[in-house]
Design an enzyme around this catalytic site. Sequence first.
Site: not given
Ligand SMILES: Cc1cc2nc3c(=O)[nH]c(=O)nc-3n(C[C@H](O)[C@H](O)[C@H](O)COP(=O)(O)O)c2cc1C
Length: 299
Positions: A19, A43, A69, A124, A127, A162, A188, A213
């Site tokens: 997301s 999202k 953020a 969610n 966050c 989540k 998250n 990441g």
């Molecule tokens: C720019 C950005 C926006 C995100 N927005 C959301 C969101 O709206 N809802 C949510 O549950 N997680 C959100 N996340 C978290 C991701 O869904 C994920 O849980 C987290 O980034 C870890 O995975 P990754 O390391 O593959 O990015 C966001 C992450 C990033 C980097």
Amino acid sequence: MLETSIAGLRLKHPVMNASGILGSEPEHLEILAKQGFSALVSKTITLNPREGYPPPIIVELRNNGLLNAVGLANPGARVIPVLARKARELSKPLILSIGGSSVEEFVKLAELASEAGVDAVELNLSCPHAEGYGLELGSDPMLVYRIVKDVVSVASLPVIAKLGLTDRVIESAGKALEAGVKALTLINTVKAMSIDVYTLKPVLSNKYGGLSGPPIHPIAVRVVYDVYREYRAEIIGVGGVSSWMDVAELMLAGARAVQVGTALIWNENIVDEILSGLHKWLIDLGYNSLMDLVGIAVM
Ligand SMILES: Cc1cc2nc3c(=O)[nH]c(=O)nc-3n(C[C@H](O)[C@H](O)[C@H](O)COP(=O)(O)O)c2cc1C
């Protein structure tokens, strides 16, 4: 060989998007579908539109991590039927991520999602940078129980929670399962901060952000492992996936599916690369089905 099922959804393979990187507009779903994800995750959508925080909202770190953020910026609930229609057009299951600051907001969004005919909702509760939302709720196991219980009672679709990294994540996971979620998404972003050594201040306008990441991948593996060991639950693993090996690790720790977030920003072929790597891995190991490997590292 790579088929999986999670929360009652049968998927061609285990890789969905996480997301937030894309997924608040129908055009985003088209991009994600083209990249080959087996299910599309929106999202996080809140009842009313949110503008999010002023810039800077994202910073690339020296350790290959990303700190953001964004502040749950999204167009609000009006977009729910639009996203549902687009996903149907693309013939992809849609998991709608919803966020609220109260039990009532989650319930209302889940009702709207059910009416729109999405395939599942992901709550969610994790966050780490939106005041009154996300992790502030998910770190209280009893509140997790109340939100999930009320959502499950109105939603005519599978509910996924989540959860993020807190001292009580295992307890919160247990309460979410007890209240009726079909699956858990773990984890998250991790609450973090970066400081500019010349301006002498935190880089993000919100000061705190969520780290994502590669640096968080071992944390995600550990949380998935612990929650799977405790409950044998259906889990979607997420955190720092950038190659098939990261997916393999999360699955060996107990995940039946995975989500990719940050890596999407740098690699638009990531799904194909992961799938061919997993395919070869199964052949090397002499397995016929990825599902046979779920959780087998868990002792
Ligand atoms: C720019 C950005 C926006 C995100 N927005 C959301 C969101 O709206 N809802 C949510 O549950 N997680 C959100 N996340 C978290 C991701 O869904 C994920 O849980 C987290 O980034 C870890 O995975 P990754 O390391 O593959 O990015 C966001 C992450 C990033 C980097």
